[in-house]
Design a protein around this motif. Structure first.
Motif, PDB file in Angstrom:
ATOM      1  N   ARG A 153       0.844  -1.202   0.000  1.00 19.50           N
ATOM      2  CA  ARG A 153       0.000   0.000   0.000  1.00 19.50           C
ATOM      3  C   ARG A 153       0.880   1.252   0.000  1.00 19.50           C
ATOM      4  O   ARG A 153       0.639   2.202  -0.742  1.00 19.50           O
ATOM      5  N   ASN A 154       1.945   1.223   0.821  1.00 23.06           N
ATOM      6  CA  ASN A 154       2.828   2.387   0.890  1.00 23.06           C
ATOM      7  C   ASN A 154       3.711   2.517  -0.351  1.00 23.06           C
ATOM      8  O   ASN A 154       3.985   3.622  -0.811  1.00 23.06           O
ATOM      9  N   ASN A 198       2.462   4.482  -3.296  1.00 23.27           N
ATOM     10  CA  ASN A 198       2.675   5.936  -3.307  1.00 23.27           C
ATOM     11  C   ASN A 198       3.913   6.292  -4.123  1.00 23.27           C
ATOM     12  O   ASN A 198       3.897   7.256  -4.891  1.00 23.27           O
ATOM     13  N   VAL A 199       4.980   5.510  -3.937  1.00 24.80           N
ATOM     14  CA  VAL A 199       6.209   5.731  -4.699  1.00 24.80           C
ATOM     15  C   VAL A 199       5.920   5.477  -6.182  1.00 24.80           C
ATOM     16  O   VAL A 199       6.279   6.267  -7.054  1.00 24.80           O
ATOM     17  N   ASN A 202       3.018   5.512  -7.846  1.00 27.38           N
ATOM     18  CA  ASN A 202       2.146   6.493  -8.486  1.00 27.38           C
ATOM     19  C   ASN A 202       2.825   7.853  -8.654  1.00 27.38           C
ATOM     20  O   ASN A 202       2.509   8.594  -9.582  1.00 27.38           O
ATOM     21  N   THR A 203       3.775   8.181  -7.769  1.00 29.01           N
ATOM     22  CA  THR A 203       4.461   9.468  -7.874  1.00 29.01           C
ATOM     23  C   THR A 203       5.453   9.478  -9.037  1.00 29.01           C
ATOM     24  O   THR A 203       5.596  10.475  -9.729  1.00 29.01           O
ATOM     25  N   PRO A 218       3.741   5.001   6.908  1.00 27.37           N
ATOM     26  CA  PRO A 218       3.441   5.967   5.849  1.00 27.37           C
ATOM     27  C   PRO A 218       4.325   7.218   5.912  1.00 27.37           C
ATOM     28  O   PRO A 218       4.733   7.748   4.879  1.00 27.37           O
ATOM     29  N   ALA A 227       6.690   8.638   3.003  1.00 23.82           N
ATOM     30  CA  ALA A 227       6.536  10.005   2.489  1.00 23.82           C
ATOM     31  C   ALA A 227       7.911  10.670   2.381  1.00 23.82           C
ATOM     32  O   ALA A 227       8.190  11.415   1.436  1.00 23.82           O
ATOM     33  N   VAL A 235       9.667   9.382  -0.694  1.00 25.21           N
ATOM     34  CA  VAL A 235       9.192  10.057  -1.910  1.00 25.21           C
ATOM     35  C   VAL A 235       9.908  11.407  -2.077  1.00 25.21           C
ATOM     36  O   VAL A 235      10.338  11.766  -3.172  1.00 25.21           O
TER      37      VAL A 235
END
Lengths: 138, 218
Positions: free
Chosen positions: B95-96, B99-100, B102-103, B195, B199, B202
């Motif tokens: 899940r975390n 984020n990487v 999708n960024t 998370p 962050a 990222v």
């Protein structure tokens, strides 16, 4: 005089009624808050903080219809885990949910939490109910 | 009075400007063991640090393609270790990591490598299915299968610990996300279950990318 008595009786009834309601609410609060801790330690990693699941990998807990219809079977799912395919929110899921190893008390707690979070409104799911449901697991 | 105001404004402006510069020049540390070599260049003795790098490897990804460290030349990448049947920390790590993904999925020079530590179970089709369930397609995020002993050795190079299956059938493994630069040096480690740490990862990828753009313009 008669009028006064009626008022007094009415007040007494009101007090009793709200006391009962408070007892029920208290019980609910106890289940719910204990359940939120169980959820954090046992369920949240996969099902997410808001019961959102994980895309096509982990089913969400936001399908209120599924939870309502299968209310009597939820305790068994948590106790014994889930294997294989099933449909949820119209989407097919496949995989394993491991048996939780939770006892009846924690199952009731976590069911009350999940059953009244993420859009679900199932009310208190008591230990007695869970015991009853567990006795007829498929 | 007016002069004083102008002076204080320009001081403020200068401070703001220089604080921007500080941000721009932020450089991530290089992690891991290092050794030094002494060389004599033009009669002068110089000492260079040799940083530990990720060794060569050969794996197969979720599409059945062979992947070696050559495929990562000129790429920044994030590595982690997982297995598809992992019931505990992997879903939250996935899940975390999304984020990487999708960024940076459209940037081209950032990749994600997830090494399975259970190659016996995690065949190529199973890895493909896992990627599909996460909505991962294209070649930014690879799920890699290789020899188990090689993966365990590689884990050590990434500074993570992996242990054999315990009696309950679970692998105990670190949930770290490891940031590797274009020279294959480790530049950061982040707990993949948290998370807030992801962050930071990222953000740090952005910093690392800037390091290369700054070098290119120098």
């Amino acid at each position: 005089m008669k009028f006064k008595i009626i008022i007094v009786i009415g007040l007494v009834l009101l007090v009793i009624n709200s006391a009962c309601q408070n007892e029920g609410q208290l019980e609910f609060a106890r289940y719910y808050s204990a359940g939120s801790l169980v959820y954090q330690s046992k369920c949240q990693n996969c099902h997410g903080k808001n019961g959102e699941g994980l895309l096509a990998m982990i089913p969400p807990l936001t399908d209120t219809t599924y939870l309502r219809i299968n209310k009597g079977n939820l305790a068994c799912l948590i106790k014994n885990g889930v294997k294989g395919k099933f449909l949820l929110v119209g989407k097919p899921f496949e995989g394993n949910m491991p048996a939780s190893g939770l006892n009846q008390v924690d199952i009731a707690n976590v069911l009350t939490y999940v059953g009244n979070s993420f859009g679900n409104k199932l009310g208190t799911i008591s230990i007695e109910e869970v015991n009853n449901d567990l006795s007829i697991c498929k | 009075m007016k002069g004083y105001l102008i002076a204080s404004y320009s001081t403020l402006f200068f401070i703001l400007l220089s604080s921007c510069n500080v941000n721009k020049n932020k450089i991530l540390p290089i992690l891991g063991d290092r050794s030094t070599v002494t060389r004599i260049v033009d009669g002068k003795t110089t000492v260079d640090a040799i940083y530990k790098t990720i060794p060569t490897f050969r794996y197969v990804n979720q599409y059945g393609d062979s992947i070696t460290n050559k495929n990562l030349d000129d790429k920044i990448y994030v590595a982690d270790f997982f297995f598809t049947t992992c019931p505990s920390i992997c879903p939250v790590m996935a899940r975390n990591m999304l984020n990487v993904y999708n960024t940076y999925k459209s940037t081209g020079d950032v990749k994600i490598l997830s090494y399975t530590i259970d190659p016996q179970h995690d065949s190529v089709p199973i890895l493909k299915k896992y990627a599909d369930k996460l909505n991962v397609n294209g070649n930014m995020w690879w799920f890699l299968r290789g020899r188990k002993d090689q993966t365990y050795m590689l884990g050590k190079s990434y500074l993570v610990s992996i242990e054999e299956k315990n009696p309950a059938g679970e692998y105990i493994h670190d949930g770290y996300f490891i940031l590797v630069d274009k020279q294959k040096r480790i530049r950061g480690m982040y707990m993949g279950t948290k998370p807030e740490e992801v962050a930071k990862l990222v953000e740090d990828i952005k910093t690392l990318k800037e390091e290369y753009t700054n070098q290119a313009t120098k």
